[in-house]
Scaffold this motif. Structure first.
Motif, PDB file in Angstrom:
ATOM      1  N   GLY A 181      37.906  43.123  44.649  1.00 31.55           N
ATOM      2  CA  GLY A 181      38.682  42.392  43.669  1.00 31.55           C
ATOM      3  C   GLY A 181      37.839  41.376  42.906  1.00 31.55           C
ATOM      4  O   GLY A 181      36.655  41.179  43.178  1.00 31.55           O
ATOM      5  N   LYS A 182      38.501  40.681  41.952  1.00 33.24           N
ATOM      6  CA  LYS A 182      37.801  39.702  41.131  1.00 33.24           C
ATOM      7  C   LYS A 182      38.649  38.440  40.981  1.00 33.24           C
ATOM      8  O   LYS A 182      39.867  38.458  41.131  1.00 33.24           O
ATOM      9  CB  LYS A 182      37.511  40.281  39.743  1.00 33.24           C
ATOM     10  N   GLY A 183      37.948  37.344  40.702  1.00 35.08           N
ATOM     11  CA  GLY A 183      38.626  36.074  40.431  1.00 35.08           C
ATOM     12  C   GLY A 183      39.471  35.599  41.596  1.00 35.08           C
ATOM     13  O   GLY A 183      39.073  35.679  42.745  1.00 35.08           O
ATOM     14  N   LYS A 184      40.683  35.160  41.278  1.00 34.84           N
ATOM     15  CA  LYS A 184      41.551  34.615  42.318  1.00 34.84           C
ATOM     16  C   LYS A 184      42.095  35.701  43.238  1.00 34.84           C
ATOM     17  O   LYS A 184      42.710  35.406  44.263  1.00 34.84           O
ATOM     18  CB  LYS A 184      42.698  33.831  41.697  1.00 34.84           C
ATOM     19  N   TYR A 185      41.883  36.979  42.876  1.00 30.76           N
ATOM     20  CA  TYR A 185      42.342  38.091  43.724  1.00 30.76           C
ATOM     21  C   TYR A 185      41.202  38.615  44.603  1.00 30.76           C
ATOM     22  O   TYR A 185      41.329  39.659  45.237  1.00 30.76           O
ATOM     23  CB  TYR A 185      42.887  39.220  42.853  1.00 30.76           C
ATOM     24  N   CYS A 186      40.097  37.908  44.628  1.00 38.77           N
ATOM     25  CA  CYS A 186      38.936  38.347  45.410  1.00 38.77           C
ATOM     26  C   CYS A 186      39.191  38.167  46.896  1.00 38.77           C
ATOM     27  O   CYS A 186      39.740  37.166  47.354  1.00 38.77           O
ATOM     28  CB  CYS A 186      37.726  37.510  44.972  1.00 38.77           C
ATOM     29  N   TYR A 187      38.807  39.185  47.685  1.00 34.09           N
ATOM     30  CA  TYR A 187      38.861  39.086  49.145  1.00 34.09           C
ATOM     31  C   TYR A 187      37.702  39.877  49.736  1.00 34.09           C
ATOM     32  O   TYR A 187      36.954  40.552  49.025  1.00 34.09           O
ATOM     33  CB  TYR A 187      40.204  39.588  49.691  1.00 34.09           C
ATOM     34  N   TYR A 188      37.529  39.779  51.067  1.00 34.28           N
ATOM     35  CA  TYR A 188      36.332  40.317  51.720  1.00 34.28           C
ATOM     36  C   TYR A 188      36.705  41.240  52.872  1.00 34.28           C
ATOM     37  O   TYR A 188      37.679  41.001  53.591  1.00 34.28           O
ATOM     38  CB  TYR A 188      35.459  39.172  52.239  1.00 34.28           C
TER      39      TYR A 188
END
Length: 304
Positions: A296-303
């Motif tokens: 994901g990208k930006g505020k929707y980024c997760y790991y």
């Protein structure tokens, strides 16, 4: 000395309860389960230390959960010699017990435990069936080992397959004297058994907990108490004195978070909240980017 072909893994249920025990008040039943699992694992590790000192040529496999005909069975330790496979079930019972008609009774508390040797016999039968299905032909001997030196068992029937604390040294000496020479067939069997290992029981009851009820912070890998910040790059436990780098501590917290809350995404904000004592979100983001794959990208980024 034989290196174990499969190392002892902490049961997932114990990992969960160990973490929750530090982060919340367990129910009476969950506490009993935690104490029993921790005590049992402690006993298995003690026996691992003994098998690690064996000088005879053998293959040691620590902890197998197997299945045959839709029935699960667990073996604490498998030791493969040239002609014979030893199955060992380890019990870490402590205190005074009395043997009563296929049961063990704790004299002080009155608690009744089904004779574990009965369960071991079932495991031995199923293991023999599994060997037949796999096309291997070995002698199989099963032993129940009471590992705790603080155990006293009254009125126990004579059984050469049950090893009490005062007999353990002689039992290990017997194993050391077994004439044995292994070949590729033994290696193949060991690898096959390990490939069939199911890991953890799939039907384990889950403790009652949720995110909001847990205390946030970084737990010491040694004593499982909460650590404190020691500058910007280190954490320290006031109880056991363990020092840990922030990166190592964050990674440990991420893995704990994933086990306890598999439905939650690993994000910078989530791990910052979970760790609590790590001062910088930027530091946590850097550690996550270094050690995990970004989705994901930006505020929707997760790991992951």
């Amino acid at each position: 000395m034989p290196e174990p072909r499969k190392s002892r893994q902490i049961p997932l249920e114990l990992v969960v309860l160990q973490s929750l025990n530090s982060r919340m008040t367990l129910s009476d039943q969950d506490w009993k389960n935690y104490f029993s699992l921790a005590k049992g694992f402690e006993g298995e590790v003690k026996f691992d230390q003994l098998t690690g000192k064996l000088e005879s040529e053998c293959i040691v496999i620590n902890g197998l959960l197997l299945k045959i005909d839709n029935h699960f069975f667990q073996i604490d330790t498998v030791i493969i010699f040239q002609k014979t496979i030893y199955l060992v079930d380890v019990k870490n019972y402590e205190g005074d017990y009395e043997f009563e008609s296929k049961n063990l009774k704790h004299i002080k508390t009155g608690k009744i435990i089904k004779d574990p040797y009965i369960q071991l016999q079932r495991c031995e039968t199923m293991f023999r069936q599994l060997l037949q299905e796999l096309g291997f032909h070995f002698n199989v001997e099963a032993y129940l080992v009471y590992i705790n030196s603080e155990l006293t068992m009254y009125q126990a029937p004579q059984n050469p397959s049950v090893i009490f604390p005062t007999q353990i040294v002689r039992f290990m000496q017997t194993l050391n004297k077994i004439p044995t020479k292994l070949n590729s067939g033994h290696e193949k069997l060991a690898d096959l058994l390990i490939s069939l290992d199911l890991g953890d029981y799939p039907f384990t009851a889950k403790p009652d907990y949720d995110y909001d009820r847990t205390i946030k912070g970084v737990l010491s890998a040694c004593c499982h108490q909460f650590m404190e910040a020691d500058g910007d790059t280190k954490l320290r436990c006031c109880k056991c004195g363990l020092e840990d780098s922030v990166e190592s501590a964050v990674i440990r917290c991420v893995e704990e978070f994933k086990i306890l809350f598999p439905e939650r995404r690993v994000t910078t904000n989530a791990i910052y909240d979970w760790c609590k004592v790590v001062r910088s979100k930027r530091t946590i983001r850097r550690i996550l980017q270094k050690n995990y794959r970004v989705c994901g990208k930006g505020k929707y980024c997760y790991y992951v």
